[in-house]
Enzyme design. Sequence first.
Site, PDB file in Angstrom:
ATOM      1  N   GLY A   1      31.555 -11.703  23.859  1.00  0.00           N
ATOM      2  CA  GLY A   1      32.768 -12.184  23.181  1.00  0.00           C
ATOM      3  C   GLY A   1      33.496 -13.195  24.043  1.00  0.00           C
ATOM      4  O   GLY A   1      33.880 -14.277  23.581  1.00  0.00           O
ATOM      5  N   HIS A   2      33.665 -12.850  25.334  1.00  0.00           N
ATOM      6  CA  HIS A   2      34.306 -13.782  26.263  1.00  0.00           C
ATOM      7  C   HIS A   2      33.443 -15.031  26.453  1.00  0.00           C
ATOM      8  O   HIS A   2      33.958 -16.151  26.492  1.00  0.00           O
ATOM      9  CB  HIS A   2      34.486 -13.127  27.638  1.00  0.00           C
ATOM     10  CG  HIS A   2      35.352 -11.895  27.638  1.00  0.00           C
ATOM     11  ND1 HIS A   2      34.862 -10.649  27.926  1.00  0.00           N
ATOM     12  CD2 HIS A   2      36.675 -11.731  27.397  1.00  0.00           C
ATOM     13  CE1 HIS A   2      35.841  -9.769  27.878  1.00  0.00           C
ATOM     14  NE2 HIS A   2      36.954 -10.387  27.553  1.00  0.00           N
TER      15      HIS A   2
ATOM     16  N   LEU B   1      33.626  -8.805  31.540  1.00  0.00           N
ATOM     17  CA  LEU B   1      33.229  -9.856  30.597  1.00  0.00           C
ATOM     18  C   LEU B   1      31.990  -9.480  29.789  1.00  0.00           C
ATOM     19  O   LEU B   1      31.090  -8.810  30.274  1.00  0.00           O
ATOM     20  CB  LEU B   1      32.971 -11.158  31.363  1.00  0.00           C
ATOM     21  CG  LEU B   1      34.152 -11.697  32.172  1.00  0.00           C
ATOM     22  CD1 LEU B   1      33.763 -12.987  32.897  1.00  0.00           C
ATOM     23  CD2 LEU B   1      35.375 -11.928  31.286  1.00  0.00           C
TER      24      LEU B   1
ATOM     25  N   GLY C   1      38.851  -9.533  32.186  1.00  0.00           N
ATOM     26  CA  GLY C   1      37.616  -9.188  32.894  1.00  0.00           C
ATOM     27  C   GLY C   1      36.742  -8.222  32.119  1.00  0.00           C
ATOM     28  O   GLY C   1      36.911  -8.051  30.919  1.00  0.00           O
TER      29      GLY C   1
HETATM   30  P1  AMP Z   1      40.388  -9.421  26.839  1.00  0.00           P
HETATM   31  O1  AMP Z   1      39.627  -9.584  28.109  1.00  0.00           O
HETATM   32  O2  AMP Z   1      40.022  -8.193  26.076  1.00  0.00           O
HETATM   33  O3  AMP Z   1      41.879  -9.594  27.014  1.00  0.00           O
HETATM   34  O4  AMP Z   1      39.930 -10.629  25.903  1.00  0.00           O
HETATM   35  C1  AMP Z   1      40.021 -11.959  26.310  1.00  0.00           C
HETATM   36  C2  AMP Z   1      39.751 -12.860  25.129  1.00  0.00           C
HETATM   37  O5  AMP Z   1      38.448 -12.599  24.625  1.00  0.00           O
HETATM   38  C3  AMP Z   1      40.721 -12.604  23.967  1.00  0.00           C
HETATM   39  O6  AMP Z   1      41.082 -13.842  23.382  1.00  0.00           O
HETATM   40  C4  AMP Z   1      39.912 -11.775  23.019  1.00  0.00           C
HETATM   41  O7  AMP Z   1      40.305 -11.894  21.669  1.00  0.00           O
HETATM   42  C5  AMP Z   1      38.524 -12.360  23.225  1.00  0.00           C
HETATM   43  N1  AMP Z   1      37.506 -11.402  22.800  1.00  0.00           N
HETATM   44  C6  AMP Z   1      37.379 -10.103  23.185  1.00  0.00           C
HETATM   45  N2  AMP Z   1      36.369  -9.511  22.526  1.00  0.00           N
HETATM   46  C7  AMP Z   1      35.848 -10.448  21.702  1.00  0.00           C
HETATM   47  C8  AMP Z   1      34.779 -10.449  20.746  1.00  0.00           C
HETATM   48  N3  AMP Z   1      34.041  -9.374  20.497  1.00  0.00           N
HETATM   49  N4  AMP Z   1      34.527 -11.595  20.085  1.00  0.00           N
HETATM   50  C9  AMP Z   1      35.275 -12.712  20.297  1.00  0.00           C
HETATM   51  N5  AMP Z   1      36.276 -12.768  21.182  1.00  0.00           N
HETATM   52  C10 AMP Z   1      36.574 -11.658  21.878  1.00  0.00           C
END
Ligand code: AMP
Length: 304
Positions: free
Chosen positions: A43-44, A40, A38
């Site tokens: 990147g997400h 979001l 979450g």
């Molecule tokens: P998280 O919510 O931080 O667990 O991230 C969920 C997914 O989003 C994971 O696969 C992360 O690697 C990806 N993610 C988080 N930040 C970025 C970003 N800046 N660029 C690309 N993917 C991202």
Amino acid sequence: MRPYRNRAEIIRSVKCLKTRLRQIKKRGLSIGFVPTMGALHEGHFSLMRAARRETDKVIISIFVNPLQFGPQDDFQRYPRNTKKDIRLAKSCGVDIVFFPSVRLMYPEGGKTYVDMHALNRSGSGHALTASLCGRSRPGHFQGVMTVVAKLFNLVEPDIAYFGQKDFQQAVIIKKMVADLNMNLKIKVLPIIREADGLAMSSRNNYLSPRERQDALCLYHSLLEARRLIKSGECASGKIIQKMRRKITRVKSARIDYISIVNPETLEDVRRLKRGELVRRGGGKVLVVLAVYIGRTRLIDNMVV
Ligand code: AMP
């Protein structure tokens, strides 16, 4: 981009999820899955959009997984804004938001975890989970692997999407999928950055305006590493030393680790190879770091 109909379903129970999955599978549709915690951001969204393009039904999960946080970590204060997240997910064309409770994911009495061993069967080896973030956050990757394996079993995706931002996590998940013969494809997509280079992260929400500025030292040190490598520097020690110097100039910064590793095995590369390998487009290294800015631990990396 084509606007999406505003009708993402919010599912909170396994029963509802399985009923919907049966309907989807009956129609022969493919499922793209993006697991998230979450808060979001772009990147997400980049992962969700890729899933939208490449699969018929997009499912995301929003679950702040207590198992991957250590006792000193930020589980309690991790940013949670579910209403906003659901609205944003809808606008990216997500069909289903799976939003389980901790109790649903970890019912009382659960005793099975997924983990990786340092030793292979012949008694030697190197664990993907033991180095880098695994060293400073013991148990973190056991928590990640366990929740991701459970989510894969629940959602039964054809393709699951991960970000290169969490490079080590992506390598570990790919290995888990191969080792356990899980029947899905893993796709890893590039890091999405702010205009000034800071890697997007839910944890950037913690930063004060001053710290937000200071946090740029991660990206700048990676650029420095890339510049040095491209200009022919082969000694990892020297590259890391220069990166360190750049970061320690920033008052609020405290280095957790800086490493130059093989992007597949995550083993340290002491000396970069020049010549034939590089000319043929091989010989890539991963420059990777974790740095505290104030109380906030940030990670970033670059493949060079
Ligand atoms: P998280 O919510 O931080 O667990 O991230 C969920 C997914 O989003 C994971 O696969 C992360 O690697 C990806 N993610 C988080 N930040 C970025 C970003 N800046 N660029 C690309 N993917 C991202």
